[in-house]
Design a protein around this motif. Sequence first.
Motif, PDB file in Angstrom:
ATOM      1  N   HIS A  36       0.813  -1.224   0.000  1.00  0.00           N
ATOM      2  CA  HIS A  36       0.000   0.000   0.000  1.00  0.00           C
ATOM      3  C   HIS A  36       0.846   1.274   0.000  1.00  0.00           C
ATOM      4  CE1 HIS A  36      -3.434  -2.592   0.817  1.00  0.00           C
ATOM      5  NE2 HIS A  36      -2.711  -3.154   1.772  1.00  0.00           N
ATOM      6  N   VAL A  37       2.152   1.098  -0.050  1.00  0.00           N
ATOM      7  CA  VAL A  37       3.071   2.241   0.073  1.00  0.00           C
ATOM      8  C   VAL A  37       3.642   2.597  -1.301  1.00  0.00           C
ATOM      9  CG1 VAL A  37       5.266   2.971   1.089  1.00  0.00           C
ATOM     10  CG2 VAL A  37       3.640   1.633   2.449  1.00  0.00           C
ATOM     11  N   ALA A  38       3.730   3.888  -1.577  1.00  0.00           N
ATOM     12  CA  ALA A  38       4.328   4.338  -2.837  1.00  0.00           C
ATOM     13  C   ALA A  38       5.825   4.598  -2.645  1.00  0.00           C
ATOM     14  CB  ALA A  38       3.622   5.590  -3.337  1.00  0.00           C
ATOM     15  N   ARG A  39       6.173   5.334  -1.598  1.00  0.00           N
ATOM     16  CA  ARG A  39       7.586   5.531  -1.259  1.00  0.00           C
ATOM     17  C   ARG A  39       7.694   5.738   0.251  1.00  0.00           C
ATOM     18  NH1 ARG A  39       8.526  11.443  -1.176  1.00  0.00           N
ATOM     19  NH2 ARG A  39       6.611  12.376  -1.951  1.00  0.00           N
ATOM     20  N   THR A  40       8.858   5.441   0.774  1.00  0.00           N
ATOM     21  CA  THR A  40       9.044   5.452   2.221  1.00  0.00           C
ATOM     22  C   THR A  40       8.857   6.848   2.813  1.00  0.00           C
ATOM     23  OG1 THR A  40      10.541   3.597   2.141  1.00  0.00           O
ATOM     24  CG2 THR A  40      10.734   5.039   4.046  1.00  0.00           C
ATOM     25  N   GLY A  41       8.025   6.898   3.841  1.00  0.00           N
ATOM     26  CA  GLY A  41       7.812   8.169   4.523  1.00  0.00           C
ATOM     27  C   GLY A  41       7.263   7.929   5.915  1.00  0.00           C
ATOM     28  N   ILE A  42       7.276   8.977   6.718  1.00  0.00           N
ATOM     29  CA  ILE A  42       6.704   8.884   8.055  1.00  0.00           C
ATOM     30  C   ILE A  42       5.788  10.074   8.282  1.00  0.00           C
ATOM     31  CG2 ILE A  42       7.207   8.859  10.546  1.00  0.00           C
ATOM     32  CD1 ILE A  42       9.807   7.494   9.973  1.00  0.00           C
ATOM     33  N   GLY A  43       4.575   9.789   8.734  1.00  0.00           N
ATOM     34  CA  GLY A  43       3.649  10.845   9.138  1.00  0.00           C
ATOM     35  C   GLY A  43       3.731  11.006  10.652  1.00  0.00           C
ATOM     36  N   LEU A  80       3.833   8.080  15.154  1.00  0.00           N
ATOM     37  CA  LEU A  80       4.675   8.048  13.959  1.00  0.00           C
ATOM     38  C   LEU A  80       4.086   6.990  13.037  1.00  0.00           C
ATOM     39  CD1 LEU A  80       8.251   8.136  15.580  1.00  0.00           C
ATOM     40  CD2 LEU A  80       6.924  10.054  14.727  1.00  0.00           C
ATOM     41  N   MET A  81       3.429   7.430  11.973  1.00  0.00           N
ATOM     42  CA  MET A  81       2.820   6.481  11.041  1.00  0.00           C
ATOM     43  C   MET A  81       3.853   6.125   9.972  1.00  0.00           C
ATOM     44  SD  MET A  81      -0.640   6.856   8.773  1.00  0.00           S
ATOM     45  CE  MET A  81      -1.809   6.306  10.010  1.00  0.00           C
ATOM     46  N   LEU A  82       4.187   4.834   9.918  1.00  0.00           N
ATOM     47  CA  LEU A  82       5.277   4.402   9.045  1.00  0.00           C
ATOM     48  C   LEU A  82       4.742   3.919   7.699  1.00  0.00           C
ATOM     49  CD1 LEU A  82       7.105   2.156  11.691  1.00  0.00           C
ATOM     50  CD2 LEU A  82       7.255   4.646  11.425  1.00  0.00           C
ATOM     51  N   ALA A  83       5.186   4.565   6.642  1.00  0.00           N
ATOM     52  CA  ALA A  83       4.912   4.064   5.295  1.00  0.00           C
ATOM     53  C   ALA A  83       6.210   3.418   4.822  1.00  0.00           C
ATOM     54  CB  ALA A  83       4.499   5.204   4.373  1.00  0.00           C
ATOM     55  N   MET A  84       6.232   2.096   4.896  1.00  0.00           N
ATOM     56  CA  MET A  84       7.480   1.369   4.667  1.00  0.00           C
ATOM     57  C   MET A  84       7.434   0.543   3.400  1.00  0.00           C
ATOM     58  SD  MET A  84       9.707   1.757   6.983  1.00  0.00           S
ATOM     59  CE  MET A  84       9.753   2.695   8.495  1.00  0.00           C
ATOM     60  N   ASP A 102       9.500  -2.264   1.005  1.00  0.00           N
ATOM     61  CA  ASP A 102      10.452  -3.328   1.297  1.00  0.00           C
ATOM     62  C   ASP A 102      11.855  -2.801   1.023  1.00  0.00           C
ATOM     63  OD1 ASP A 102       8.728  -5.344   2.079  1.00  0.00           O
ATOM     64  OD2 ASP A 102       8.174  -5.741  -0.001  1.00  0.00           O
ATOM     65  N   GLY A 103      12.833  -3.546   1.445  1.00  0.00           N
ATOM     66  CA  GLY A 103      14.182  -3.160   1.064  1.00  0.00           C
ATOM     67  C   GLY A 103      15.104  -2.985   2.241  1.00  0.00           C
ATOM     68  N   LYS A 104      16.381  -3.034   1.927  1.00  0.00           N
ATOM     69  CA  LYS A 104      17.387  -3.013   2.974  1.00  0.00           C
ATOM     70  C   LYS A 104      17.433  -1.703   3.740  1.00  0.00           C
ATOM     71  CE  LYS A 104      20.600  -6.633   1.893  1.00  0.00           C
ATOM     72  NZ  LYS A 104      21.466  -7.041   0.815  1.00  0.00           N
ATOM     73  N   LYS A 105      17.107  -0.617   3.043  1.00  0.00           N
ATOM     74  CA  LYS A 105      17.159   0.710   3.672  1.00  0.00           C
ATOM     75  C   LYS A 105      16.216   0.771   4.877  1.00  0.00           C
ATOM     76  CE  LYS A 105      16.336   5.213   2.100  1.00  0.00           C
ATOM     77  NZ  LYS A 105      15.764   5.956   0.970  1.00  0.00           N
ATOM     78  N   GLN A 106      15.110   0.055   4.770  1.00  0.00           N
ATOM     79  CA  GLN A 106      14.104   0.093   5.846  1.00  0.00           C
ATOM     80  C   GLN A 106      14.649  -0.490   7.143  1.00  0.00           C
ATOM     81  OE1 GLN A 106      11.950   1.792   4.540  1.00  0.00           O
ATOM     82  NE2 GLN A 106      12.656   1.253   2.498  1.00  0.00           N
ATOM     83  N   ILE A 107      15.494  -1.497   7.001  1.00  0.00           N
ATOM     84  CA  ILE A 107      15.979  -2.183   8.188  1.00  0.00           C
ATOM     85  C   ILE A 107      16.766  -1.209   9.060  1.00  0.00           C
ATOM     86  CG2 ILE A 107      17.496  -4.045   8.991  1.00  0.00           C
ATOM     87  CD1 ILE A 107      16.664  -5.589   6.467  1.00  0.00           C
ATOM     88  N   GLU A 108      17.607  -0.451   8.394  1.00  0.00           N
ATOM     89  CA  GLU A 108      18.400   0.530   9.122  1.00  0.00           C
ATOM     90  C   GLU A 108      17.500   1.598   9.738  1.00  0.00           C
ATOM     91  OE1 GLU A 108      22.075   3.517   8.247  1.00  0.00           O
ATOM     92  OE2 GLU A 108      21.522   2.090   6.697  1.00  0.00           O
TER      93      GLU A 108
END
Lengths: 91, 155
Positions: free
Chosen positions: B74-81, B107-111, B113-119
């Motif tokens: 449901h996410v287009a690109r990583t962001g936080i509200g 903090l609403m997380l729009a995550m 997939d991917g390695k960047k998210q882990i960090e």
Amino acid sequence: MKKVLVICGTGVATSTMVINKLKEFFAEKQIDVQLYQSKVSDILSTGNDYDVIISTTVVPPSIKTKVVNAVPLLTGIGKEKVFNDILEALK
Amino acid sequence: MNSIEKIIHENCVLLNVEAYDQHDILSQLSDALYKQGFVKDTFKHAVLEREAEFPTGLPLVSIGVAIPHTDAYHVARTGIGVAILKKPVEFSVMGSPDDKVHVSIILMLAMNDGKKQIELLQRLMEFFQKEEKLLVLKDMKNEKEIAAYLETEIF
């Protein structure tokens, strides 16, 4: 090698936070375990194949494996008890 | 990180916001993330359902926070509200849905997939554990300041 399953609702967010914390912990304690990551809905048939399940969500009662609540690892409040419970479950 | 890759957009920071309940504030945050192109139109429904089934309230020592999120689909690109609530609203506690926590910071997380998210998730978790850093948010005066502070502290 002991098998440790880390789960959350999505299998992505909080289990990732927890699994990284656990990697550090097991490395520090020099304990070799196999870590697995999943979401709660995917473990109904496989959940009994692990030595301990570390979860940020409620685990269905059909799973008989010992479950440790990992939420204190997120908040930092009471995390020592979580680590002790994990060590106990792996004995 | 350059401005194109910003994870926290000032328009997705709701400061001193009023909300009737959990549904209300999750809707407001989802709408803000959607308007800025972080999430698809299916995100709001998905995050509301997910929160009902797998609650994300976290009781810290002196404040309640929540980190609602849902599948990457449901996410287009990583962001936080970000929402700093005028009055706390009730959430269920992650892992113990019968327990309730009064949440003041969301903090609403729009995550994706991917390695960047882990960090990112790792740093986010460390951020919660330094509660004094989180509490600073409550005294901030504008959305831009909050976005800049979080970008510096978390990323």
